[in-house]
Write an enzyme that holds these catalytic residues in place. Sequence first.
Site, PDB file in Angstrom:
ATOM      1  N   LYS A  68      89.523  40.095  75.572  1.00  5.45           N
ATOM      2  CA  LYS A  68      89.625  40.757  76.884  1.00  5.45           C
ATOM      3  C   LYS A  68      89.493  42.271  76.750  1.00  5.45           C
ATOM      4  O   LYS A  68      88.762  42.918  77.511  1.00  5.45           O
ATOM      5  CB  LYS A  68      90.949  40.379  77.559  1.00  5.45           C
ATOM      6  CG  LYS A  68      91.039  38.898  77.933  1.00  5.45           C
ATOM      7  CD  LYS A  68      92.313  38.553  78.649  1.00  5.45           C
ATOM      8  CE  LYS A  68      93.515  38.536  77.740  1.00  5.45           C
ATOM      9  NZ  LYS A  68      93.469  37.444  76.738  1.00  5.45           N
ATOM     10  N   THR A  69      90.189  42.844  75.795  1.00  4.73           N
ATOM     11  CA  THR A  69      90.091  44.296  75.576  1.00  4.73           C
ATOM     12  C   THR A  69      88.694  44.684  75.125  1.00  4.73           C
ATOM     13  O   THR A  69      88.138  45.696  75.563  1.00  4.73           O
ATOM     14  CB  THR A  69      91.131  44.740  74.522  1.00  4.73           C
ATOM     15  OG1 THR A  69      92.443  44.395  74.971  1.00  4.73           O
ATOM     16  CG2 THR A  69      91.054  46.243  74.298  1.00  4.73           C
ATOM     17  N   ASP A 113      96.140  46.466  80.443  1.00  7.16           N
ATOM     18  CA  ASP A 113      96.436  45.244  79.697  1.00  7.16           C
ATOM     19  C   ASP A 113      97.805  44.719  80.125  1.00  7.16           C
ATOM     20  O   ASP A 113      98.679  45.484  80.522  1.00  7.16           O
ATOM     21  CB  ASP A 113      96.424  45.543  78.197  1.00  7.16           C
ATOM     22  CG  ASP A 113      96.282  44.283  77.359  1.00  7.16           C
ATOM     23  OD1 ASP A 113      96.043  43.207  77.942  1.00  7.16           O
ATOM     24  OD2 ASP A 113      96.409  44.379  76.128  1.00  7.16           O
ATOM     25  N   THR A 162      97.419  37.328  79.964  1.00  7.39           N
ATOM     26  CA  THR A 162      97.475  36.051  79.261  1.00  7.39           C
ATOM     27  C   THR A 162      98.198  35.003  80.104  1.00  7.39           C
ATOM     28  O   THR A 162      98.237  33.836  79.753  1.00  7.39           O
ATOM     29  CB  THR A 162      98.220  36.201  77.918  1.00  7.39           C
ATOM     30  OG1 THR A 162      99.531  36.740  78.165  1.00  7.39           O
ATOM     31  CG2 THR A 162      97.468  37.128  76.980  1.00  7.39           C
ATOM     32  N   ARG A 221      90.467  36.849  67.295  1.00  4.31           N
ATOM     33  CA  ARG A 221      91.473  37.721  66.671  1.00  4.31           C
ATOM     34  C   ARG A 221      92.049  37.082  65.413  1.00  4.31           C
ATOM     35  O   ARG A 221      92.223  37.748  64.384  1.00  4.31           O
ATOM     36  CB  ARG A 221      92.599  38.032  67.663  1.00  4.31           C
ATOM     37  CG  ARG A 221      93.678  38.967  67.079  1.00  4.31           C
ATOM     38  CD  ARG A 221      94.800  39.175  68.076  1.00  4.31           C
ATOM     39  NE  ARG A 221      94.306  39.871  69.248  1.00  4.31           N
ATOM     40  CZ  ARG A 221      94.979  39.957  70.400  1.00  4.31           C
ATOM     41  NH1 ARG A 221      96.147  39.347  70.520  1.00  4.31           N
ATOM     42  NH2 ARG A 221      94.480  40.624  71.425  1.00  4.31           N
TER      43      ARG A 221
END
Length: 349
Positions: A68-69, A113, A162, A221
């Site tokens: 997402k980032t 975020d 999330t 990740r």
Amino acid sequence: MTQEKRIVASEAVFSEKKVEVSGRPVNFIEFFGQKKIISKLKVFIEAALIREDVLDHVLLSGPPGLGKTTLANIVAAELGVPIRVITGPSLDRPGDLASILTNLTKGEVLFIDEIHRLNIAVEEMLYSVMEDFRLDIIIGKGPSARTVSLSIPQFTLIGATTMSGKVSKPLRNRFGVPLRLEYYSNDEIVQILKAAAIKLGFSMKPDAATRLGSCSRGTPRIAIRLLRRIRDFASIKKTTVINLDIVETGLKALEIDAIGLDSLDRKIMTTMITDFDGGPVSLDTIAAMIGEDSETIYEVYEPFLIMNSFIRRTPRGRIVTPKSYKHLGFKLKTKTIVKDTKQSELFQE
């Protein structure tokens, strides 16, 4: 905006040092996976550039570690604008948000975020800002209090969460582009690993990439984190080629088994079996028994265990499945498991 200007802006946002440290993609070409989302974003971005308008607000949701980032940074780079990154919990007061908004430039991307963790007063301030680019500030107290409206330069808000269910409906409805990221296929993870290895100065054999990808839970990740540790084992062997033997050695040292379960995954299931006869048991009880935060278990570990049918949720709590008993080598207690499994199928949360 010309292609040349967009490239310059992209280079301004992503310095070479940042790319080397993070290994993150810097444009859509380098981004593997999430094909439907990428195709949509390309259309929306190109349309905004043609109209010389700002991109509509974007909400990115999905499990942690899916990019997402990274996508937020790529969107800013493709638009050729700077990006300002903050987290929801850091905006404690409306004044914190006001100071950021009044310093934005036209077209800039504001990335928040964990937007589901915004303070309610801060969230309510966002409503008029997102719709009308107007910031309403109350000056003074009591009878002498008055409201001052400030014009905010048009900008694009990108929110990431999330836990999309915790984003309030009024806030969610103000995002024109809601997108949900899904877990990656093993082929996509393999592509990510190979590209990341090159950025780290290594190369990966196909079977090594496939093996490591199978332990990555469909999450970039986790894949990159494992790759960095496997790289250490390759460095000790004084080689820049990561083969299957090096991967197997590294995974064994990291206590990750053949199907990608780590020590905490196994501890969760073992505790449920040995201390609670396979369940049902509450999430908070599991967290207290193994010494881990319940939110971490819920967001990071439980989705993978549920997706692979190791545990299930029921109205009375979590239960393990026969697959967990078999994988961990415990004797299956048929009556208990069958009974609870049937209940879980009828009352699945």
